[in-house]
Design an enzyme around this catalytic site. Structure first.
Site, PDB file in Angstrom:
ATOM      1  N   THR A  45      -4.497   6.221   1.653  1.00  0.00           N
ATOM      2  CA  THR A  45      -4.792   7.621   1.965  1.00  0.00           C
ATOM      3  C   THR A  45      -5.463   8.300   0.783  1.00  0.00           C
ATOM      4  OG1 THR A  45      -2.699   7.567   3.216  1.00  0.00           O
ATOM      5  CG2 THR A  45      -3.894   9.630   3.218  1.00  0.00           C
ATOM      6  N   GLU A  71       0.846  -1.202   0.000  1.00  0.00           N
ATOM      7  CA  GLU A  71       0.000   0.000   0.000  1.00  0.00           C
ATOM      8  C   GLU A  71       0.877   1.246   0.000  1.00  0.00           C
ATOM      9  OE1 GLU A  71      -2.896   2.498   2.999  1.00  0.00           O
ATOM     10  OE2 GLU A  71      -2.859   0.310   3.221  1.00  0.00           O
ATOM     11  N   LYS A 116     -11.252  -1.380   6.252  1.00  0.00           N
ATOM     12  CA  LYS A 116     -10.068  -1.084   7.051  1.00  0.00           C
ATOM     13  C   LYS A 116     -10.570  -0.540   8.395  1.00  0.00           C
ATOM     14  CE  LYS A 116      -6.331   2.391   6.999  1.00  0.00           C
ATOM     15  NZ  LYS A 116      -5.585   3.328   6.120  1.00  0.00           N
ATOM     16  N   ARG A 170       0.734  10.380   0.508  1.00  0.00           N
ATOM     17  CA  ARG A 170       1.068  11.405   1.502  1.00  0.00           C
ATOM     18  C   ARG A 170       2.305  12.210   1.128  1.00  0.00           C
ATOM     19  NH1 ARG A 170       0.463   8.065   7.241  1.00  0.00           N
ATOM     20  NH2 ARG A 170      -1.547   7.068   6.777  1.00  0.00           N
TER      21      ARG A 170
END
Length: 203
Positions: free
Chosen positions: A68, A41, A128, A45
């Site tokens: 994200t 993953e 998640k 960011r």
């Protein structure tokens, strides 16, 4: 690899990566895959996260996704960059519908019963659990799993190598997210060793 559950069941730990150097990312991703963790993953960011994601898709055996992801524009950018799955820290109707429209493997974040019920209304049942420890830890997840028997989770946030086995022992948990696997200054050999330890958590 066309559904999120298959991806979640591929390995017990999904490395959660914050990287900004595509060249370094390939070395890191290769070490993780060699260590037995093929699902990667890449969090959006950093300024070059999409470049990192694209570079890592060239790694043999890697299943690279974007984390994200906060809105439909980021979802489109990530999929266009080669992401095979999408992870979000939360859940919105707009993002869920955009993921469905793109037929993306989508893992949205939930932290409570209302989040889960919203997801179920949108046709989702794989989530998640985030932030896992800050949201009440394993005790909270067990409480949530009770009334939602068909739901399965990837807890992420505050989980470490020492605590991951207890999470993975839960029937409702298919895998966990791990940010402990790659730390600044670690060599490729150290990352591969950390991945081997994580991949052995559930055989």
């Amino acid at each position: 690899m066309d559904d999120i559950e298959t991806i979640m069941r591929t390995a017990p730990v999904i490395p959660v990566l914050v990287l900004d150097d595509p060249a370094q990312a390939v070395e890191i991703g290769t070490a993780l895959v060699k260590g037995g963790l093929p699902v990667l993953e890449v969090t959006l960011r950093t300024p070059r996260a999409l470049e990192v994601l694209t570079a890592m898709t060239a790694i043999d055996g890697a299943i690279v996704g974007a984390g994200t992801v906060l809105d439909d524009a980021q979802l489109d950018h990530a999929l266009d960059a080669g992401a095979r799955f999408i992870v979000s820290p939360g859940l919105t109707d707009r993002l869920a519908r955009a993921a469905a429209a793109r037929r993306a493997c989508f893992l949205p974040g939930v932290a409570n019963a209302s989040d889960i019920m919203r997801g179920l209304d949108l046709g989702l049942n794989r989530f998640k659990f985030f932030p896992a420890e800050a949201s009440g830890g394993l005790r909270a997840l067990r409480s949530l799993a009770g009334p939602f028997g068909d739901v399965r989770f990837c807890p992420t946030g505050g989980i470490a190598l020492a605590t991951a086995p207890e999470w993975l022992a839960e029937e409702a948990v298919l895998c966990v997210g791990g940010s402990w696997l790659v730390k600044p200054g670690m060599s490729a050999g150290e990352i591969e060793a950390a991945a081997r330890a994580a991949s052995a958590l559930r055989c």
